[in-house]
Design an enzyme around this catalytic site. Sequence first.
Site, PDB file in Angstrom:
ATOM      1  CG  ASP A   1     -25.346 -13.073  -6.929  1.00  0.00           C
ATOM      2  OD1 ASP A   1     -25.056 -13.271  -8.242  1.00  0.00           O
ATOM      3  OD2 ASP A   1     -24.671 -12.412  -6.103  1.00  0.00           O
TER       4      ASP A   1
ATOM      5  CG  PHE B   1     -19.945  -6.442  -2.783  1.00  0.00           C
ATOM      6  CD1 PHE B   1     -20.142  -5.630  -1.462  1.00  0.00           C
ATOM      7  CD2 PHE B   1     -20.179  -7.610  -2.513  1.00  0.00           C
ATOM      8  CE1 PHE B   1     -20.389  -6.098  -0.331  1.00  0.00           C
ATOM      9  CE2 PHE B   1     -20.807  -8.328  -1.428  1.00  0.00           C
ATOM     10  CZ  PHE B   1     -20.731  -7.313  -0.301  1.00  0.00           C
TER      11      PHE B   1
ATOM     12  CG  ASP C   1     -25.125  -7.126   5.361  1.00  0.00           C
ATOM     13  OD1 ASP C   1     -24.210  -7.862   5.919  1.00  0.00           O
ATOM     14  OD2 ASP C   1     -25.901  -7.639   4.431  1.00  0.00           O
TER      15      ASP C   1
END
Length: 182
Positions: A102, A151, A158
């Site tokens: 990210d 997301f 998770d």
Amino acid sequence: MDSDCERILITEEQIRSRVKEIAEAINRDYQGKNPLVVGILKGAILFFSDIIRHLSMPIDLDFMVVSSYGSGTVSSGKLKIKKDLDNDVKGRDVLIVEDIIDSGFTLSNLKALLVERGAASIKIATLLNKSSRRVYDIAPDYNCFYIENEFVVGYGLDYREYYRNLPYIGILKASVYEGDEE
């Protein structure tokens, strides 16, 4: 859990096919070598397992638990090593297997740490690359998929420890995590 996903972003078959392609590239690059393959837990566990099944050279395995996230959806900006390597990396070719890049904070700091510890070489294999959010100058050597700023969960990724066992990568509905950005 399926109903918490807005949609499937990457199917199980797409993952399987791309992982095999990436493993073939790793096999070419590490031919005649014995790399230390480091899985970053917990998110990379499924990707790690599938990658190593396709590797044809002798490998040593190790794991780290490294994070810059707490239970929320935004990086804390602090690297936390919860479980360190059992193996010495000095003089070793190291392949880090990570679920997602990210901002690049975690992997850039981890790579610097392994360089400091004397690794002969360090390459990174990642399942997902969210390059639009990159803050640190780091790029994977092997990348399965580029994704937008969504997301995502599934295939090891998770949200609050749920959804890791989904066989695909799905976009989590914002209603599931709204108000949780810390």
